[in-house]
Design a protein around this motif. Structure first.
Motif, PDB file in Angstrom:
ATOM      1  N   ILE A 100       0.848  -1.186   0.000  1.00 30.76           N
ATOM      2  CA  ILE A 100       0.000   0.000   0.000  1.00 30.76           C
ATOM      3  C   ILE A 100       0.886   1.239   0.000  1.00 30.76           C
ATOM      4  N   LEU A 101       0.751   2.053  -1.035  1.00 31.50           N
ATOM      5  CA  LEU A 101       1.539   3.284  -1.145  1.00 31.50           C
ATOM      6  C   LEU A 101       0.904   4.403  -0.327  1.00 31.50           C
ATOM      7  N   LYS A 102      -0.408   4.471  -0.363  1.00 26.44           N
ATOM      8  CA  LYS A 102      -1.131   5.429   0.481  1.00 26.44           C
ATOM      9  C   LYS A 102      -2.589   4.995   0.583  1.00 26.44           C
ATOM     10  N   TRP A 115      -6.658   6.380   2.140  1.00 28.09           N
ATOM     11  CA  TRP A 115      -7.471   7.481   2.647  1.00 28.09           C
ATOM     12  C   TRP A 115      -8.925   7.042   2.751  1.00 28.09           C
ATOM     13  N   ARG A 116      -9.716   7.826   3.435  1.00 22.39           N
ATOM     14  CA  ARG A 116     -11.143   7.503   3.577  1.00 22.39           C
ATOM     15  C   ARG A 116     -11.876   7.790   2.278  1.00 22.39           C
ATOM     16  N   HIS A 117     -12.800   6.908   1.931  1.00 20.91           N
ATOM     17  CA  HIS A 117     -13.635   7.128   0.748  1.00 20.91           C
ATOM     18  C   HIS A 117     -14.527   8.349   1.000  1.00 20.91           C
ATOM     19  N   PRO A 118     -14.530   9.301   0.082  1.00 20.75           N
ATOM     20  CA  PRO A 118     -15.313  10.527   0.331  1.00 20.75           C
ATOM     21  C   PRO A 118     -16.816  10.313   0.328  1.00 20.75           C
ATOM     22  N   GLU A 119     -17.293   9.195  -0.256  1.00 23.64           N
ATOM     23  CA  GLU A 119     -18.736   8.974  -0.386  1.00 23.64           C
ATOM     24  C   GLU A 119     -19.235   7.752   0.377  1.00 23.64           C
ATOM     25  N   ALA A 120     -18.339   7.087   1.135  1.00 20.42           N
ATOM     26  CA  ALA A 120     -18.762   5.873   1.850  1.00 20.42           C
ATOM     27  C   ALA A 120     -18.021   5.797   3.176  1.00 20.42           C
ATOM     28  N   ASP A 121     -18.759   5.869   4.271  1.00 26.43           N
ATOM     29  CA  ASP A 121     -18.156   5.930   5.603  1.00 26.43           C
ATOM     30  C   ASP A 121     -17.406   4.650   5.985  1.00 26.43           C
ATOM     31  N   SER A 122     -17.795   3.523   5.398  1.00 30.00           N
ATOM     32  CA  SER A 122     -17.194   2.253   5.817  1.00 30.00           C
ATOM     33  C   SER A 122     -16.011   1.837   4.943  1.00 30.00           C
ATOM     34  N   LEU A 123     -15.679   2.655   3.930  1.00 25.83           N
ATOM     35  CA  LEU A 123     -14.649   2.247   2.968  1.00 25.83           C
ATOM     36  C   LEU A 123     -13.382   3.098   3.056  1.00 25.83           C
ATOM     37  N   TYR A 124     -12.254   2.414   2.873  1.00 28.61           N
ATOM     38  CA  TYR A 124     -10.991   3.076   2.591  1.00 28.61           C
ATOM     39  C   TYR A 124     -10.719   2.955   1.094  1.00 28.61           C
ATOM     40  N   VAL A 125      -9.884   3.866   0.598  1.00 28.43           N
ATOM     41  CA  VAL A 125      -9.352   3.754  -0.759  1.00 28.43           C
ATOM     42  C   VAL A 125      -7.837   3.645  -0.635  1.00 28.43           C
ATOM     43  N   GLU A 126      -7.265   2.669  -1.334  1.00 28.76           N
ATOM     44  CA  GLU A 126      -5.816   2.468  -1.270  1.00 28.76           C
ATOM     45  C   GLU A 126      -5.221   2.478  -2.673  1.00 28.76           C
ATOM     46  N   GLU A 127      -4.030   3.036  -2.781  1.00 30.65           N
ATOM     47  CA  GLU A 127      -3.212   2.844  -3.973  1.00 30.65           C
ATOM     48  C   GLU A 127      -2.208   1.743  -3.643  1.00 30.65           C
ATOM     49  N   VAL A 128      -2.210   0.679  -4.474  1.00 27.76           N
ATOM     50  CA  VAL A 128      -1.432  -0.508  -4.129  1.00 27.76           C
ATOM     51  C   VAL A 128      -0.503  -0.884  -5.279  1.00 27.76           C
ATOM     52  N   ASP A 129       0.766  -1.048  -4.960  1.00 27.80           N
ATOM     53  CA  ASP A 129       1.759  -1.536  -5.922  1.00 27.80           C
ATOM     54  C   ASP A 129       1.660  -3.063  -5.973  1.00 27.80           C
ATOM     55  N   VAL A 130       1.278  -3.588  -7.155  1.00 26.85           N
ATOM     56  CA  VAL A 130       1.216  -5.045  -7.341  1.00 26.85           C
ATOM     57  C   VAL A 130       2.161  -5.490  -8.458  1.00 26.85           C
ATOM     58  N   ILE A 142      -7.800   0.328  -5.019  1.00 29.02           N
ATOM     59  CA  ILE A 142      -8.619  -0.718  -4.410  1.00 29.02           C
ATOM     60  C   ILE A 142      -9.413  -0.105  -3.262  1.00 29.02           C
ATOM     61  N   CYS A 143     -10.696  -0.416  -3.218  1.00 33.38           N
ATOM     62  CA  CYS A 143     -11.537  -0.004  -2.099  1.00 33.38           C
ATOM     63  C   CYS A 143     -11.748  -1.189  -1.160  1.00 33.38           C
ATOM     64  N   SER A 144     -11.660  -0.929   0.132  1.00 32.23           N
ATOM     65  CA  SER A 144     -11.838  -2.020   1.096  1.00 32.23           C
ATOM     66  C   SER A 144     -12.670  -1.548   2.288  1.00 32.23           C
ATOM     67  N   GLY A 145     -13.522  -2.432   2.759  1.00 30.76           N
ATOM     68  CA  GLY A 145     -14.418  -2.086   3.868  1.00 30.76           C
ATOM     69  C   GLY A 145     -13.782  -2.356   5.219  1.00 30.76           C
ATOM     70  N   LEU A 146     -12.700  -1.659   5.514  1.00 31.22           N
ATOM     71  CA  LEU A 146     -11.925  -1.931   6.723  1.00 31.22           C
ATOM     72  C   LEU A 146     -11.997  -0.821   7.763  1.00 31.22           C
ATOM     73  N   ILE A 186      -9.628  -1.572  11.117  1.00 29.21           N
ATOM     74  CA  ILE A 186      -8.208  -1.240  11.087  1.00 29.21           C
ATOM     75  C   ILE A 186      -8.056   0.273  11.008  1.00 29.21           C
ATOM     76  N   PRO A 187      -7.298   0.879  11.930  1.00 32.61           N
ATOM     77  CA  PRO A 187      -7.085   2.331  11.860  1.00 32.61           C
ATOM     78  C   PRO A 187      -6.365   2.713  10.573  1.00 32.61           C
ATOM     79  N   LEU A 188      -6.673   3.866  10.063  1.00 31.99           N
ATOM     80  CA  LEU A 188      -6.115   4.325   8.795  1.00 31.99           C
ATOM     81  C   LEU A 188      -4.588   4.377   8.830  1.00 31.99           C
ATOM     82  N   GLU A 189      -4.023   4.794   9.957  1.00 28.25           N
ATOM     83  CA  GLU A 189      -2.565   4.920  10.036  1.00 28.25           C
ATOM     84  C   GLU A 189      -1.857   3.568   9.944  1.00 28.25           C
TER      85      GLU A 189
END
Length: 261
Positions: A104-106, A108-123, A131-135, A139-142
């Motif tokens: 995971i490069l970075k 952040w919280r999804h601006p339109e969904a309280d239960s989702l994070y958005v991640e930029e992932v090097d694969v 990738i969006c994940s319901g975490l 799991i704390p964002l940090e």
């Protein structure tokens, strides 16, 4: 004298018939074997050999009436050999999944969904995946910044509240789904490396991954996921086969006998 001639003629006639019958029989057998071999086997000089896949059963035919005792003994011995391991449809399905090490490069919280994070992932591709994940509730964002993760990479992209998610972070969860932990690649794992199930030697036996369309159409992930879990040692497994990278086995932090999705 006439009787002797008659007997001699009859013998000659019978001998001729027998010779023709034998010749026709050999031609018929040879033609039949050639037809079989042309479709399935290999031609080896005067003999034809039909090798049947892993059973290695052989059929020998010759243009001479005899086949050697050595060939017959060899065929008998091979027919009695124990069969190889039976096919494992679950393992074959799992091997067609494109599960990779990611970083995971970075996040952040999804601006339109309280239960989702958005991640930029090097694969291991030229550009990172989104990738969006319901975490959010687990799991704390940090704790998601600059960490290595396990990514299921051949799912069809999904639009999640206005953001296209191209993959899934794999995690373990307890039965009540109150506790969730991301799967952890072993130390030294490289982003983009494809993960496999089984022993260290199974790495080179991996088939090509299925396309996202095939995964969806054949419901490959749905057939494999119920068989994924963590062990008492928190190792991720498919049945009895551990999930591996070149650096070792994939684990979760604390959850034992947990489901993986």
């Amino acid at each position: 004298m006439a009787a002797a001639i008659s007997r001699s003629g009859a013998a000659l006639f019978i001998s001729t018939i027998n010779t023709r019958l034998h010749y026709n029989k050999m031609v018929s057998v040879s033609a039949r074997c050639f037809s079989i071999v042309r479709s399935h086997g290999t031609f080896t000089g005067r003999h034809y050999s039909l090798l049947r896949s892993s059973r290695t059963a052989r059929v020998y035919c010759s243009d001479s009436p005899q086949s050697t005792a050595a060939e017959a003994a060899s065929a008998t011995a091979e027919e009695g050999a124990p069969p190889g391991p039976p096919p494992d449809p679950l393992r074959e399905s799992a091997d067609s999944l494109d599960i990779r090490v990611g970083r995971i490069l970075k996040a952040w919280r999804h601006p339109e969904a309280d239960s989702l994070y958005v991640e930029e992932v090097d694969v291991g591709e030229p550009e990172p995946r989104t990738i969006c994940s319901g975490l959010v509730n687990y799991i704390p964002l940090e704790h998601l910044q600059d960490i290595k993760v396990v990514v299921l990479a051949n799912l069809k992209p999904r639009n999640m509240r206005g953001i296209k998610s191209n993959g899934m972070l794999m995690a373990a969860s307890d039965e009540s789904h109150e506790n969730v932990e991301l799967l952890i690649p072993p130390e030294g794992s490289i982003p983009g490396e494809r993960i496999w199930f089984g022993s260290e030697d199974d790495k080179d036996k991996q088939p090509d991954a299925a396309s996202p369309n095939q995964v969806q159409k054949k419901k490959i992930w749905e057939s494999v996921q119920p068989h994924l879990k963590s062990t008492d040692d928190c190792v991720a497994v498919l049945g009895i086969h551990p999930m591996r990278t070149s650096g070792g086995m994939v684990t979760c932090k604390t959850l034992k006998n947990a489901r993986i999705s």
